[in-house]
Design a protein around this motif. Structure first.
Motif, PDB file in Angstrom:
ATOM      1  N   HIS A  44       0.838  -1.199   0.000  1.00  0.00           N
ATOM      2  CA  HIS A  44       0.000   0.000   0.000  1.00  0.00           C
ATOM      3  C   HIS A  44       0.875   1.252   0.000  1.00  0.00           C
ATOM      4  N   ALA A  45       0.500   2.224  -0.826  1.00  0.00           N
ATOM      5  CA  ALA A  45       1.171   3.520  -0.890  1.00  0.00           C
ATOM      6  C   ALA A  45       0.317   4.533  -0.146  1.00  0.00           C
ATOM      7  N   TYR A  46       0.989   5.483   0.540  1.00  0.00           N
ATOM      8  CA  TYR A  46       0.245   6.461   1.338  1.00  0.00           C
ATOM      9  C   TYR A  46       1.092   7.699   1.620  1.00  0.00           C
ATOM     10  N   ALA A  47       0.456   8.708   2.198  1.00  0.00           N
ATOM     11  CA  ALA A  47       1.112   9.932   2.668  1.00  0.00           C
ATOM     12  C   ALA A  47       0.177  10.585   3.680  1.00  0.00           C
ATOM     13  N   PHE A  48       0.661  11.629   4.328  1.00  0.00           N
ATOM     14  CA  PHE A  48      -0.152  12.405   5.260  1.00  0.00           C
ATOM     15  C   PHE A  48      -0.418  13.776   4.647  1.00  0.00           C
ATOM     16  N   VAL A  49      -1.568  14.352   4.976  1.00  0.00           N
ATOM     17  CA  VAL A  49      -1.875  15.730   4.589  1.00  0.00           C
ATOM     18  C   VAL A  49      -2.005  16.514   5.889  1.00  0.00           C
ATOM     19  N   VAL A  50      -1.144  17.521   6.064  1.00  0.00           N
ATOM     20  CA  VAL A  50      -1.113  18.308   7.297  1.00  0.00           C
ATOM     21  C   VAL A  50      -1.732  19.676   7.030  1.00  0.00           C
ATOM     22  N   ASP A  51      -2.764  20.008   7.775  1.00  0.00           N
ATOM     23  CA  ASP A  51      -3.465  21.291   7.667  1.00  0.00           C
ATOM     24  C   ASP A  51      -3.915  21.600   6.234  1.00  0.00           C
ATOM     25  N   GLY A  52      -4.323  20.572   5.515  1.00  0.00           N
ATOM     26  CA  GLY A  52      -4.875  20.747   4.170  1.00  0.00           C
ATOM     27  C   GLY A  52      -3.861  21.087   3.099  1.00  0.00           C
ATOM     28  N   ARG A  53      -2.594  21.110   3.436  1.00  0.00           N
ATOM     29  CA  ARG A  53      -1.552  21.417   2.446  1.00  0.00           C
ATOM     30  C   ARG A  53      -0.925  20.145   1.939  1.00  0.00           C
ATOM     31  N   GLY A  54       0.061  20.268   1.074  1.00  0.00           N
ATOM     32  CA  GLY A  54       0.705  19.140   0.391  1.00  0.00           C
ATOM     33  C   GLY A  54       0.987  17.914   1.239  1.00  0.00           C
ATOM     34  N   TRP A  55       1.472  16.909   0.578  1.00  0.00           N
ATOM     35  CA  TRP A  55       1.746  15.632   1.215  1.00  0.00           C
ATOM     36  C   TRP A  55       2.978  15.705   2.092  1.00  0.00           C
ATOM     37  N   VAL A  56       2.935  14.959   3.194  1.00  0.00           N
ATOM     38  CA  VAL A  56       4.086  14.753   4.066  1.00  0.00           C
ATOM     39  C   VAL A  56       4.338  13.251   4.077  1.00  0.00           C
ATOM     40  N   LEU A  57       5.560  12.851   3.780  1.00  0.00           N
ATOM     41  CA  LEU A  57       5.886  11.426   3.754  1.00  0.00           C
ATOM     42  C   LEU A  57       6.156  10.924   5.166  1.00  0.00           C
ATOM     43  N   ASP A  58       5.988   9.635   5.367  1.00  0.00           N
ATOM     44  CA  ASP A  58       6.215   8.988   6.653  1.00  0.00           C
ATOM     45  C   ASP A  58       7.721   8.771   6.822  1.00  0.00           C
ATOM     46  N   PRO A  59       8.351   9.437   7.797  1.00  0.00           N
ATOM     47  CA  PRO A  59       9.798   9.269   7.964  1.00  0.00           C
ATOM     48  C   PRO A  59      10.191   7.868   8.422  1.00  0.00           C
ATOM     49  N   ALA A  60       9.230   7.070   8.895  1.00  0.00           N
ATOM     50  CA  ALA A  60       9.518   5.723   9.381  1.00  0.00           C
ATOM     51  C   ALA A  60       9.282   4.641   8.327  1.00  0.00           C
ATOM     52  N   ALA A  61       8.966   5.032   7.090  1.00  0.00           N
ATOM     53  CA  ALA A  61       8.626   4.038   6.055  1.00  0.00           C
ATOM     54  C   ALA A  61       9.464   4.248   4.797  1.00  0.00           C
ATOM     55  N   PRO A  62       9.633   3.182   4.021  1.00  0.00           N
ATOM     56  CA  PRO A  62      10.300   3.339   2.724  1.00  0.00           C
ATOM     57  C   PRO A  62       9.472   4.245   1.813  1.00  0.00           C
ATOM     58  N   GLN A  63      10.147   4.845   0.846  1.00  0.00           N
ATOM     59  CA  GLN A  63       9.471   5.741  -0.091  1.00  0.00           C
ATOM     60  C   GLN A  63       9.734   5.308  -1.519  1.00  0.00           C
ATOM     61  N   GLU A  64       8.839   5.730  -2.407  1.00  0.00           N
ATOM     62  CA  GLU A  64       8.991   5.459  -3.833  1.00  0.00           C
ATOM     63  C   GLU A  64       8.347   6.590  -4.608  1.00  0.00           C
ATOM     64  N   ARG A  65       8.614   6.652  -5.871  1.00  0.00           N
ATOM     65  CA  ARG A  65       7.959   7.629  -6.746  1.00  0.00           C
ATOM     66  C   ARG A  65       6.775   6.955  -7.417  1.00  0.00           C
ATOM     67  N   ASP A  66       5.668   7.678  -7.503  1.00  0.00           N
ATOM     68  CA  ASP A  66       4.482   7.187  -8.203  1.00  0.00           C
ATOM     69  C   ASP A  66       4.842   7.002  -9.673  1.00  0.00           C
ATOM     70  N   PRO A  67       4.614   5.824 -10.231  1.00  0.00           N
ATOM     71  CA  PRO A  67       4.994   5.591 -11.633  1.00  0.00           C
ATOM     72  C   PRO A  67       4.190   6.431 -12.627  1.00  0.00           C
ATOM     73  N   ASP A  68       2.996   6.863 -12.260  1.00  0.00           N
ATOM     74  CA  ASP A  68       2.172   7.644 -13.182  1.00  0.00           C
ATOM     75  C   ASP A  68       2.440   9.143 -13.080  1.00  0.00           C
ATOM     76  N   PHE A  69       2.607   9.644 -11.854  1.00  0.00           N
ATOM     77  CA  PHE A  69       2.709  11.086 -11.665  1.00  0.00           C
ATOM     78  C   PHE A  69       4.072  11.533 -11.146  1.00  0.00           C
TER      79      PHE A  69
END
Length: 81
Positions: A44-69
């Motif tokens: 599963h891919a996910y992110a956090f939205v803080v105060d309605g602004r852009g995405w914040v990644l989880d510092p405790a999880a691996p990250q990847e780039r979305d293949p479409d966007f």
């Protein structure tokens, strides 16, 4: 969970809720924001939205780039080895 002590609102977005920032709000507890989400086995891919602004990644999880966007996102794997 996400540590965001100055935040007023944090939401979880991901492939499990169609990236909807209204679907999964987190609860605040002393600067830590948390929610429990039952997920089906798989990746599963996910992110956090803080105060309605852009995405914040989880510092405790691996990250990847979305293949479409090409947008970065955090990744978790449930029930697979």
């Amino acid at each position: 969970t996400l540590r965001a002590p100055g935040a007023r609102r944090v939401a979880l977005v991901g492939d499990f809720n169609r990236w909807n920032p209204e679907a999964t709000p987190l609860a605040a507890r002393a600067g830590e924001w948390e929610v429990e989400v039952p997920l089906t086995p798989g990746r599963h891919a996910y992110a956090f939205v803080v105060d309605g602004r852009g995405w914040v990644l989880d510092p405790a999880a691996p990250q990847e780039r979305d293949p479409d966007f090409g947008r970065p996102r955090s990744v978790t794997v449930v029930g697979l080895e």
